[in-house]
Structures are given as C-alpha cells and as structure tokens.
Enzyme design. Structure first.
Site, short mmCIF file in Angstrom:
data_model
loop_
_atom_site.label_atom_id
_atom_site.label_comp_id
_atom_site.label_asym_id
_atom_site.label_seq_id
_atom_site.Cartn_x
_atom_site.Cartn_y
_atom_site.Cartn_z
N HIS A 1 -41.79 3.85 -20.52
CA HIS A 1 -41.51 4.27 -19.15
C HIS A 1 -42.77 4.18 -18.33
O HIS A 1 -43.87 4.49 -18.83
CB HIS A 1 -40.99 5.72 -19.11
CG HIS A 1 -39.73 5.89 -19.89
ND1 HIS A 1 -38.52 5.44 -19.41
CD2 HIS A 1 -39.50 6.38 -21.11
CE1 HIS A 1 -37.59 5.68 -20.32
NE2 HIS A 1 -38.16 6.24 -21.37
N PRO B 1 -31.87 -0.92 -15.48
CA PRO B 1 -31.42 -0.91 -14.09
C PRO B 1 -32.47 -0.44 -13.10
O PRO B 1 -33.24 0.48 -13.38
CB PRO B 1 -30.23 0.05 -14.12
CG PRO B 1 -30.38 0.83 -15.38
CD PRO B 1 -31.08 -0.06 -16.34
N ASN B 2 -32.44 -1.10 -11.95
CA ASN B 2 -33.29 -0.78 -10.78
C ASN B 2 -34.75 -1.22 -10.94
O ASN B 2 -35.51 -1.14 -9.98
CB ASN B 2 -33.23 0.72 -10.43
CG ASN B 2 -31.82 1.15 -10.05
OD1 ASN B 2 -31.23 0.54 -9.16
ND2 ASN B 2 -31.28 2.14 -10.72
N ALA C 1 -32.64 4.40 -16.27
CA ALA C 1 -31.73 5.56 -16.27
C ALA C 1 -30.84 5.61 -17.51
O ALA C 1 -30.39 6.70 -17.91
CB ALA C 1 -30.88 5.55 -15.01
N TYR D 1 -43.49 4.78 -9.10
CA TYR D 1 -43.49 3.62 -9.99
C TYR D 1 -44.60 2.61 -9.72
O TYR D 1 -44.72 1.62 -10.43
CB TYR D 1 -42.12 2.93 -9.93
CG TYR D 1 -40.99 3.83 -10.39
CD1 TYR D 1 -40.96 4.29 -11.70
CD2 TYR D 1 -39.99 4.24 -9.52
CE1 TYR D 1 -39.94 5.14 -12.14
CE2 TYR D 1 -38.97 5.08 -9.94
CZ TYR D 1 -38.95 5.53 -11.25
OH TYR D 1 -37.95 6.37 -11.68
N ASN E 1 -37.60 -0.80 -21.57
CA ASN E 1 -37.56 0.30 -20.61
C ASN E 1 -36.09 0.43 -20.20
O ASN E 1 -35.61 -0.34 -19.35
CB ASN E 1 -38.44 0.02 -19.39
CG ASN E 1 -38.44 1.20 -18.42
OD1 ASN E 1 -37.60 2.09 -18.51
ND2 ASN E 1 -39.39 1.20 -17.49
N ARG F 1 -40.98 15.17 -14.85
CA ARG F 1 -40.01 14.96 -13.78
C ARG F 1 -38.78 15.87 -13.99
O ARG F 1 -38.85 16.85 -14.70
CB ARG F 1 -39.66 13.47 -13.71
CG ARG F 1 -40.92 12.62 -13.41
CD ARG F 1 -40.59 11.15 -13.26
NE ARG F 1 -39.71 10.94 -12.12
CZ ARG F 1 -39.00 9.83 -11.93
NH1 ARG F 1 -39.07 8.82 -12.81
NH2 ARG F 1 -38.23 9.71 -10.88
N GLU G 1 -39.75 2.24 -26.94
CA GLU G 1 -39.26 2.66 -25.62
C GLU G 1 -40.46 2.90 -24.70
O GLU G 1 -41.41 3.58 -25.10
CB GLU G 1 -38.45 3.95 -25.77
CG GLU G 1 -37.95 4.51 -24.45
CD GLU G 1 -37.23 5.84 -24.64
OE1 GLU G 1 -36.47 6.00 -25.60
OE2 GLU G 1 -37.45 6.74 -23.81
N ARG H 1 -39.52 0.10 -4.71
CA ARG H 1 -38.78 1.28 -5.15
C ARG H 1 -39.75 2.44 -5.42
O ARG H 1 -40.57 2.37 -6.33
CB ARG H 1 -38.05 0.96 -6.45
CG ARG H 1 -37.32 2.12 -7.05
CD ARG H 1 -36.85 1.82 -8.47
NE ARG H 1 -36.15 2.96 -9.02
CZ ARG H 1 -35.96 3.17 -10.31
NH1 ARG H 1 -36.42 2.32 -11.21
NH2 ARG H 1 -35.32 4.23 -10.71
C1 DQA Z 1 -38.11 5.05 -15.85
C2 DQA Z 1 -37.79 6.56 -15.87
C3 DQA Z 1 -36.29 6.80 -15.77
O1 DQA Z 1 -36.01 8.20 -15.79
C4 DQA Z 1 -35.75 6.24 -14.47
O2 DQA Z 1 -34.35 6.38 -14.42
C5 DQA Z 1 -36.16 4.81 -14.24
C6 DQA Z 1 -37.51 4.38 -14.62
C7 DQA Z 1 -39.61 4.76 -15.82
O3 DQA Z 1 -40.00 3.66 -16.17
O4 DQA Z 1 -40.41 5.64 -15.45
O5 DQA Z 1 -35.41 4.04 -13.66
O6 DQA Z 1 -37.57 4.47 -17.01
#
Ligand code: DQA
Length: 143
Positions: free
Chosen positions: A98, A10-11, A75, A23, A72, A105, A96, A18
């Site tokens: 990120h 998501p997002n 959240a 990011y 990825n 963070r 996984e 964003r």
């Molecule tokens: C993320 C880190 C997560 O905590 C966050 O909710 C994201 C992006 C990252 O790629 O740094 O949406 O996965």
C-alpha cells in the site's frame, strides 16, 4: 531471471490526481517505469496490470505463470474474499503493498483479507512500498 507480476487494483489508474495528499503526485506510469529501472538491480523481469474489476484481478492471479506477485489490491484489500481465495489457490509468493499507511487511516482500512495469504505486507512508504517489495520478493525467491 525471475518473473514478477505487479497488480494494481481499483482507482490506482488515477494516481497523480487522486488525493495527492494521501497518495502522492506520481502517476501509475511513473511508478511502473521507476520499478522497471529498479528491477535490473534485482534481476527481476516485471509485467504489470491495473484493473478496476475484481474478476479481472482474480483471472490475472489464476492465469499468471510468473514466479511471484506484488499486489496493491486497493479497496479490495478490505472486501475481497475472491482475491484472497485466488492467492491461496496459487502456489507462488505474493506480497501486499500500500502507498498509504492503512493503519493510520479509517478503521475499515485496518483489516486486510489479503495479508494472511501473503508472505508479507508493506504499507505507508508511498512508491517506495513497491520498491521494498521488489527487494523482499527477490530475497524470498533466492533463499
Ligand atoms: C491503498 C489503500 C486502500 O485502503 C485504498 O482503498 C486504496 C489505496 C494504498 O495504496 O494506500 O485505494 O491500497
């Protein structure tokens, strides 16, 4: 040629605009097209999905016939037992990734439900996190 499914949670469709200080400024399309270029060196055939919905991600994991997954979970990393269970029920390697270093963070980002069912986690290198995951999954699949 090994086939790899790349799942963006998501997002991540909002990348580029964003929180670019966290990011970066690349869009998801730019990250994906860089990965396609990089994948030729590893002889990997990539396919991509992005979803804001937990159930869609569970479905994608259940249904894929790829040889490995790079995910990825965004959240959902910190909340989703459903995605964790989908991965642990699938007999293929999962990495996984990120973009940001989740351990630098907020404390709620320090726990991953997903990492224990993955072969490894790569965090904090921006889009290079995905590139490192290509190298790692390629090595793992050819070992
Ligand atoms: C993320 C880190 C997560 O905590 C966050 O909710 C994201 C992006 C990252 O790629 O740094 O949406 O996965």
């Amino acid at each position: 040629m090994k086939r790899i499914l790349i799942i963006h949670g998501p997002n991540l469709n909002q990348l580029g605009t964003r929180e670019p200080d966290i990011y970066g400024s690349k869009t998801l399309d730019e990250i994906n097209s860089d990965l396609v270029k990089q994948s030729t060196a590893y002889k990997l055939d990539l396919s991509f999905i992005q979803s804001n919905l937990e159930g869609d991600i569970v479905d994608a994991i259940q249904q894929t016939d790829c040889d490995g997954i790079i995910i990825n979970p965004a959240a959902y990393t910190h909340t989703s037992i459903a995605i964790r269970d989908a991965i642990s029920g699938k007999q293929i390697p999962v990495i996984e990734v990120h973009l940001s270093n989740v351990y630098q963070r907020e404390s709620f980002r320090h726990h991953s439900h997903i990492a224990p069912v993955c072969i490894g986690q790569i965090t904090g290198f921006g889009p290079t996190s995905y590139h490192l995951a290509l190298l790692a999954i390629s090595d793992h699949l050819s070992a």
